[in-house]
Design an enzyme around this catalytic site. Structure first.
Site, PDB file in Angstrom:
ATOM      1  N   GLN A  10      -0.847   7.612  -4.497  1.00  0.00           N
ATOM      2  CA  GLN A  10      -1.626   7.608  -3.265  1.00  0.00           C
ATOM      3  C   GLN A  10      -2.355   8.940  -3.097  1.00  0.00           C
ATOM      4  OE1 GLN A  10       0.872   5.966  -0.281  1.00  0.00           O
ATOM      5  NE2 GLN A  10      -0.492   6.424   1.386  1.00  0.00           N
ATOM      6  N   SER A  89       4.914   8.327  -8.261  1.00  0.00           N
ATOM      7  CA  SER A  89       5.227   7.570  -7.043  1.00  0.00           C
ATOM      8  C   SER A  89       4.677   6.137  -7.135  1.00  0.00           C
ATOM      9  CB  SER A  89       4.695   8.323  -5.817  1.00  0.00           C
ATOM     10  OG  SER A  89       5.150   7.728  -4.631  1.00  0.00           O
ATOM     11  N   LEU A  90       3.685   5.799  -6.318  1.00  0.00           N
ATOM     12  CA  LEU A  90       3.044   4.486  -6.407  1.00  0.00           C
ATOM     13  C   LEU A  90       2.609   4.179  -7.844  1.00  0.00           C
ATOM     14  CD1 LEU A  90       1.219   2.027  -5.448  1.00  0.00           C
ATOM     15  CD2 LEU A  90      -0.575   3.732  -5.192  1.00  0.00           C
ATOM     16  N   ARG A 114       5.433  -2.726  -0.371  1.00  0.00           N
ATOM     17  CA  ARG A 114       5.873  -1.327  -0.317  1.00  0.00           C
ATOM     18  C   ARG A 114       5.066  -0.567   0.738  1.00  0.00           C
ATOM     19  NH1 ARG A 114       4.390   3.669  -3.051  1.00  0.00           N
ATOM     20  NH2 ARG A 114       6.207   4.832  -3.828  1.00  0.00           N
ATOM     21  N   HIS A 196       9.669   9.628  -0.015  1.00  0.00           N
ATOM     22  CA  HIS A 196      10.667  10.149  -0.962  1.00  0.00           C
ATOM     23  C   HIS A 196      11.697  11.039  -0.272  1.00  0.00           C
ATOM     24  CE1 HIS A 196       8.458   8.292  -4.165  1.00  0.00           C
ATOM     25  NE2 HIS A 196       7.353   8.808  -3.670  1.00  0.00           N
ATOM     26  N   GLN A 245      13.578   4.611  -5.825  1.00  0.00           N
ATOM     27  CA  GLN A 245      12.427   5.519  -5.844  1.00  0.00           C
ATOM     28  C   GLN A 245      11.952   5.984  -4.470  1.00  0.00           C
ATOM     29  OE1 GLN A 245       8.500   4.746  -5.721  1.00  0.00           O
ATOM     30  NE2 GLN A 245       7.966   5.287  -7.816  1.00  0.00           N
TER      31      GLN A 245
END
Length: 292
Positions: A10, A89-90, A114, A196, A245
Site C-alpha cells: 500500500q 505487506s499487501l 483484508r 502490523h 501477517q
C-alpha cells in the site's frame, strides 16, 4: 544468478496505474474486467482516471496495487521465471498469486476482504504509525517496550528505517523518546491505523476465516514471507504465516538479506512505483535492481 521478484504494498498507487497494460494487452484487459466483476464496481475507472483521494479509499487502494502487480506479472509471460518471490505487506498476496500459490480470483477476494477488515479495526481505537530514521532496531524495540500503551516495531524496511505502530498516544510518546535517543526523525505517517500491530487483532480474526476457506497450492518457487523472512513452499505453512501477517511485523530487511544469502543477485520490482528497489539497494548495494 538467481532472480528475485518483489511486490510492493500500500502507498505505491498512482493515478493512471495499469492503463497502459489494459490498452496494450488483451490478457490484461480480460483480467481487469474480471476484477471489476468480482469487486462489484469499476476499479479500473479509479485506477486509470481517479484522483489521489479516490485511490486512497480503503476498498480501492489494496486491490488496485494488487491488480497492477499481478496483471503485470501475468503479462510478462514466459519471461517471468522467478527463483524466489517476496511482497511487502499487501504485496505478499500479489507474490503468492504470481507464484501460483493461489488463484487470481481468490487472491483478489482476500485482498478486498483484508482492506475492509483493516478499515473496521482502524475505527475501534485511534491508532497510527510513525517512521523512525537512523536508529538501530534494538534501540527502537527497547523504547517501544518501555513506552506506556501499545506500540511495537511494525516494518523493518531497511537498516536505519523502521516503522512503529500502535495506539496514537503511545506512538507519540515513543516518538519523543526515540528523538531523545538520537533518531534523525520520528515522524507520524498519514495512515488510517496501526497496521502490523496488536491493534489489528479484530481484522486478523476476520481474515483468518477467509484464508482458512481458501485453497492454497505449492508455489513455483519459494516465497519469503513477512512473518518469518524465510523461504516457504508448503501450502499449510504459507496459510499459517499469512494469517499471522496482520498483527506481526513485516521483516523486509531480513527477507532481502535471506534472499541474497540464498543466491539472489537480481531483484525485479513488479507493480507501481520503485520503493522496494530503493530499500533493496539500502539493504545490499551489491545486487542489481530493476522494474518489471
Amino acid at each position: 544468478m538467481k532472480k528475485a521478484y518483489v511486490f510492493p504494498g500500500q502507498g505505491a498507487q498512482f493515478s493512471g496505474m495499469g492503463k497502459d497494460l489494459y490498452e496494450k494487452s488483451a490478457e490484461a484487459k480480460a483480467l481487469f474486467e474480471q476484477a471489476n466483476e468480482i469487486l462489484g464496481f469499476r476499479i479500473t475507472d479509479i485506477m486509470f482516471e481517479g484522483t489521489a483521494d479516490e485511490l486512497k479509499q480503503t476498498k480501492v487502494t489494496q486491490p488496485a496495487v494488487f491488480l497492477h502487480s499481478v496483471i503485470l506479472a501475468k503479462t510478462l509471460g514466459d519471461s517471468f521465471k522467478p527463483d524466489m518471490v517476496a511482497g511487502h505487506s499487501l504485496g505478499e498476496f500479489s507474490a503468492l498469486v504470481a507464484a501460483g500459490a493461489m488463484t487470481f480470483e481468490d487472491g483478489l477476494k482476500l485482498v478486498s476482504q483484508r482492506a475492509m477488515a483493516m478499515q473496521k479495526a482502524c475505527e475501534i481505537t485511534p491508532s497510527t504509525m510513525a517512521a523512525v530514521l537512523n536508529l538501530d532496531d534494538k534501540t527502537v524495540e527497547d523504547i517501544c517496550e518501555a513506552t506506556e500503551g501499545i506500540v511495537v516495531a511494525a516494518n523493518y524496511n531497511c537498516p536505519g528505517q523502521l516503522v512503529i505502530s500502535g495506539e496514537t498516544p503511545a506512538v507519540e510518546r515513543a516518538c519523543e523518546a526515540l528523538k531523545a535517543a538520537g533518531a534523525k526523525r520520528a515522524l507520524i505517517l498519514p495512515v488510517g491505523g496501526a497496521f502490523h500491530s496488536p491493534m489489528m487483532e479484530p481484522a486478523r480474526e476476520e481474515l483468518a476465516a477467509a484464508i482458512e476457506a481458501t485453497t492454497f497450492a505449492q508455489p513455483v518457487c519459494p516465497v519469503y514471507q513477512n512473518v518469518t523472512a524465510t523461504a516457504v513452499t508448503a501450502p499449510n505453512e504459507i496459510k499459517h504465516n499469512l494469517i499471522k501477517q496482520l498483527t506481526a511485523p513485516v521483516k523486509w530487511t531480513q527477507s532481502v538479506q535471506n534472499m541474497v544469502a540464498d543466491g539472489a543477485t537480481e531483484f525485479i520490482e513488479v507493480g507501481p512505483g520503485n520503493v522496494l528497489q530503493g530499500l533493496v539497494k539500502k539493504i545490499d548495494s551489491s545486487v542489481s535492481t530493476s522494474a518489471a
